[in-house]
Write an enzyme that holds these catalytic residues in place. Structure first.
Site, PDB file in Angstrom:
ATOM      1  N   LYS A   1       0.859  -1.185   0.000  1.00  0.00           N
ATOM      2  CA  LYS A   1       0.000   0.000   0.000  1.00  0.00           C
ATOM      3  C   LYS A   1       0.892   1.231   0.000  1.00  0.00           C
ATOM      4  O   LYS A   1       1.749   1.397   0.864  1.00  0.00           O
ATOM      5  CB  LYS A   1      -0.907  -0.009   1.230  1.00  0.00           C
ATOM      6  CG  LYS A   1      -1.823   1.202   1.299  1.00  0.00           C
ATOM      7  CD  LYS A   1      -2.821   1.057   2.425  1.00  0.00           C
ATOM      8  CE  LYS A   1      -3.686   2.301   2.545  1.00  0.00           C
ATOM      9  NZ  LYS A   1      -4.614   2.215   3.674  1.00  0.00           N
TER      10      LYS A   1
ATOM     11  N   LYS B   1      -2.400  -1.681  -3.653  1.00  0.00           N
ATOM     12  CA  LYS B   1      -3.245  -0.496  -3.599  1.00  0.00           C
ATOM     13  C   LYS B   1      -2.399   0.771  -3.682  1.00  0.00           C
ATOM     14  O   LYS B   1      -1.413   0.869  -2.952  1.00  0.00           O
ATOM     15  CB  LYS B   1      -3.987  -0.533  -2.275  1.00  0.00           C
ATOM     16  CG  LYS B   1      -4.869   0.635  -2.021  1.00  0.00           C
ATOM     17  CD  LYS B   1      -5.526   0.441  -0.706  1.00  0.00           C
ATOM     18  CE  LYS B   1      -6.319   1.710  -0.435  1.00  0.00           C
ATOM     19  NZ  LYS B   1      -6.711   1.828   0.912  1.00  0.00           N
TER      20      LYS B   1
HETATM   21  C1  PBG Z   1      -7.114   3.361   5.523  1.00  0.00           C
HETATM   22  C2  PBG Z   1      -7.604   3.312   4.135  1.00  0.00           C
HETATM   23  C3  PBG Z   1      -7.498   4.304   3.152  1.00  0.00           C
HETATM   24  C4  PBG Z   1      -8.096   3.801   2.004  1.00  0.00           C
HETATM   25  C5  PBG Z   1      -8.569   2.535   2.307  1.00  0.00           C
HETATM   26  N1  PBG Z   1      -8.232   2.231   3.622  1.00  0.00           N
HETATM   27  C6  PBG Z   1      -6.973   5.680   3.252  1.00  0.00           C
HETATM   28  C7  PBG Z   1      -5.552   5.923   3.487  1.00  0.00           C
HETATM   29  O1  PBG Z   1      -4.749   4.999   3.603  1.00  0.00           O
HETATM   30  O2  PBG Z   1      -5.206   7.093   3.587  1.00  0.00           O
HETATM   31  C8  PBG Z   1      -8.207   4.514   0.695  1.00  0.00           C
HETATM   32  C9  PBG Z   1      -9.239   3.979  -0.236  1.00  0.00           C
HETATM   33  C10 PBG Z   1      -9.509   4.850  -1.406  1.00  0.00           C
HETATM   34  O3  PBG Z   1      -8.843   5.858  -1.651  1.00  0.00           O
HETATM   35  O4  PBG Z   1     -10.456   4.503  -2.137  1.00  0.00           O
HETATM   36  N2  PBG Z   1      -8.132   2.998   6.437  1.00  0.00           N
END
Ligand code: PBG
Length: 325
Positions: free
Chosen positions: A197, A249
């Protein structure tokens, strides 16, 4: 030798369908959904057309619609009242916290008809907006955060999640959650690890969706977008810790990482087509600059082509509805 003519396989729609290498099926799509506390009607998210913060009632309807459409899963996010946020994100693990109430409502509505997943992270619940607990120096404390994630995961499993999704990029989070679930009678609850991520600008609209309190960034825990090899390393660590599925992601800008992870993984690989990837298509389409349906279908097809078995996307319902072949 006669000329080689690949175009022969592109002559008719039937021929193209016959030789198509990648087909996206609704059963491999997961719809992310938001449930908010203290609202009495669905609240649209301006930067994500078609996506809303749900009430518990509208969440039930959305869950039912997703199951009816044959989607593979739902990924739930909770949006607490501003007053309920604190430095430790306490309301996340509270059985009466909004995400856990949402999970119970969804399971009550759909049973086992669709896989119910929960985002296992603190950022929605903390008043500082970080994904973890801060130490005296204001830095996210890895090991204290992992302990809090275990409490979150167990509460989510108690509330009915089939799958928990640790998304905070703390070291050791998958192993600790596995042990915590096993020790609390939840050996059958699976872990989808947000394995690779990245600290992405494409999460922007999500921050509106969850009314994030974050000032600053997440670069001390999410990965540097410049790093490919590190994405594979993170995924391999999560596999070694017992992840049942691994996720990359964002998705569309990280197809190289996704292909690396897909080649190395012996468990299903997911990719999250994130809020910004969705919002950009919507915004351009609203101006008439791009064909929304075609662009979203192409994006998700490309993510599957690169190696995703599962795709989380805000377009899941419309893609399922328009599936032609
Ligand atoms: C963290 C989380 C995020 C997203 C999913 N889980 C935000 C981040 O890491 O700042 C982002 C999902 C998206 O942008 O569609 N709980």
């Amino acid at each position: 030798m006669t000329l080689v003519r690949p175009r022969r396989l592109r002559t008719t729609p039937a021929m193209r369908t016959l030789v198509r290498e990648t087909r996206v099926h609704p059963a491999q799509l997961v719809l992310p959904v938001f449930v908010a506390d203290g609202i009495d009607a669905e609240r649209p998210i301006a930067s994500m057309p078609g996506v809303v913060q749900h009430t518990l009632e509208s969440l039930r309807r959305a869950a039912w619609a997703a199951a009816e459409a044959g989607l593979g899963g739902l990924m739930l996010f909770g949006v607490p009242r501003e007053d309920d946020k604190d430095a430790a994100g306490t309301c996340g693990a509270d059985p009466e916290g909004i995400l856990n109430r949402g999970l119970r409502a969804v399971r009550d509505e759909v049973g086992d008809a669709i896989v119910v997943m929960a985002d296992t992270c603190l950022d929605e619940f903390t008043d500082h907006g970080h994904c973890g607990l801060l130490d005296a120096g204001g830095r996210v404390d890895n090991d204290a955060t992992v302990e809090a994630y275990v409490r979150l995961a167990v509460a989510q499993a108690d509330a009915g999640a089939h799958v928990v999704g640790p998304s905070g990029m703390m070291d050791g989070q998958v192993l600790a959650i596995r042990e915590g679930l096993d020790a609390s009678g939840h050996a059958d609850v699976a872990i989808i690890a947000y394995a690779a991520k990245y600290a992405s600008a494409f999460f922007g609209p999500f921050r509106e969706a969850v009314a994030s309190s974050l000032h600053g960034d997440r670069r001390a825990y999410q990965q540097d977008p410049a790093n490919r090899r590190e994405g594979l390393r993170e995924a391999l660590l999560d596999l070694a810790e017992g992840a049942d599925m691994v996720m990359v992601k964002p998705a569309g800008y990280y197809l190289d990482v996704l292909a690396d992870v897909a080649a190395a993984s012996d468990v299903p690989v997911a990719a999250y087509h994130v809020s910004g990837e969705y919002a950009m298509v919507c915004a351009a389409a609203e101006r008439g600059w791009i064909d929304r349906d075609a662009a979203l279908a192409e994006a998700v097809t490309s993510i599957v082509r690169a190696g995703a078995d599962i795709v989380l996307t805000y377009a899941a319902l419309e893609l399922a509805a328009r599936r032609s072949e």
